[in-house]
Design a protein around this motif. Structure first.
Motif, PDB file in Angstrom:
ATOM      1  N   ILE A  70       0.869  -1.175   0.000  1.00 56.36           N
ATOM      2  CA  ILE A  70       0.000   0.000   0.000  1.00 56.36           C
ATOM      3  C   ILE A  70       0.905   1.223   0.000  1.00 56.36           C
ATOM      4  N   LYS A  72       0.177   4.426  -0.663  1.00 58.93           N
ATOM      5  CA  LYS A  72      -0.331   5.722  -0.219  1.00 58.93           C
ATOM      6  C   LYS A  72      -1.726   5.549   0.348  1.00 58.93           C
ATOM      7  N   ALA A  73      -1.966   6.152   1.493  1.00 62.40           N
ATOM      8  CA  ALA A  73      -3.312   6.223   2.039  1.00 62.40           C
ATOM      9  C   ALA A  73      -3.897   7.568   1.632  1.00 62.40           C
ATOM     10  N   ASN A  74      -4.888   7.532   0.762  1.00 67.51           N
ATOM     11  CA  ASN A  74      -5.411   8.760   0.163  1.00 67.51           C
ATOM     12  C   ASN A  74      -6.466   9.418   1.043  1.00 67.51           C
ATOM     13  N   PRO A  81      -8.461   3.547   4.136  1.00 66.00           N
ATOM     14  CA  PRO A  81      -7.701   2.946   3.033  1.00 66.00           C
ATOM     15  C   PRO A  81      -7.598   1.432   3.206  1.00 66.00           C
ATOM     16  N   TRP A 106      -6.018   0.485   6.863  1.00 67.07           N
ATOM     17  CA  TRP A 106      -5.337   1.521   7.649  1.00 67.07           C
ATOM     18  C   TRP A 106      -6.357   2.276   8.487  1.00 67.07           C
ATOM     19  N   CYS A 173      -8.853  -2.125  -4.186  1.00 70.97           N
ATOM     20  CA  CYS A 173      -8.386  -1.127  -3.222  1.00 70.97           C
ATOM     21  C   CYS A 173      -9.412  -0.014  -3.143  1.00 70.97           C
ATOM     22  N   ALA A 176      -6.840   4.399  -1.674  1.00 78.29           N
ATOM     23  CA  ALA A 176      -5.425   4.056  -1.534  1.00 78.29           C
ATOM     24  C   ALA A 176      -4.819   3.750  -2.900  1.00 78.29           C
TER      25      ALA A 176
END
Length: 216
Positions: A70, A72-74, A81, A106, A173, A176
């Protein structure tokens, strides 16, 4: 097949069917789409959106291995995410997620980790935590009777699915960016030595007749 969509307000995220050709998706990816039984896919889902990718598999497949990173946690919206790899039954008419696999999520309360869980018919059983900057490496075994076993590092989680049929592998996903690398382990090939396991391994009637019946 792959697809993406905005997450509906007030509802849990779940997969929507899309018909984008796989060959078109491959042209957009920096990593290869597939080699034999191994697949790579880059999932991009901005905050509040969801994307997924389907791979048809034989119903006799019992295991997949791989990792998901993973990247990036957007955003920090109400949608946590999440990355998921799971077996599904495309013929199942029931609504919602009845998937069996591995999920990494997350949560803002633990910003340096992902919570990894086993999904059994869509219900998650927590297994443990993986550092945010490390890939989630996994092996999932799905027995003929619906028994599930998820291994992540030294951690193990088990469960029993009421929907043992599987004919699709789904990667997804939400909110993310995720890199997936997954290998589907092919089922054991029929042979006379494996006749005692024919029912367990879901052989066809033709294979049983060919390999196991005594010829006079």
């Amino acid at each position: 097949m792959s697809g993406s969509a905005a997450l509906p307000t007030g509802r849990a995220p779940w997969r929507l069917r899309r018909t984008s050709p796989l060959i078109a998706l491959c042209a957009l990816l920096s990593s290869s789409c597939s080699m034999a039984n191994a697949w790579s896919w880059q999932c991009h889902a901005p905050e509040g959106t969801f994307a997924d990718h389907d791979i048809a598999v034989p119903e006799t497949v019992r295991q997949f291995t791989g990792e998901m990173m993973i990247r990036k946690a957007n955003g920090l919206s109400k949608w946590h995410p999440t990355a998921k790899v799971a077996f599904t039954d495309l013929d199942l008419a029931a609504p919602g997620c009845h998937c069996n696999g591995v999920v990494a999520t997350w949560y803002p309360e633990r910003p340096n980790f992902f919570l990894v869980s086993l999904s059994v018919d869509g219900k998650e059983t927590p297994l443990g935590l993986v550092p945010y900057d490390k890939p989630v490496t996994f092996k999932l075994t799905f027995a003929w009777d619906g028994a599930l076993k998820l291994e992540v590092g030294t951690g193990v989680a088990t469960g029993m699915s009421s929907i043992p049929k599987r004919n699709n592998l789904n990667m997804s996903c939400s909110t993310a960016d995720v890199d997936f690398n997954v290998t589907v382990v092919p089922p054991e090939q029929p042979s006379p030595e494996r006749c005692p396991f024919a029912a367990r391994e879901q052989w066809t009637a033709a294979d049983i007749d060919h390999y196991c019946k005594v010829r006079r």
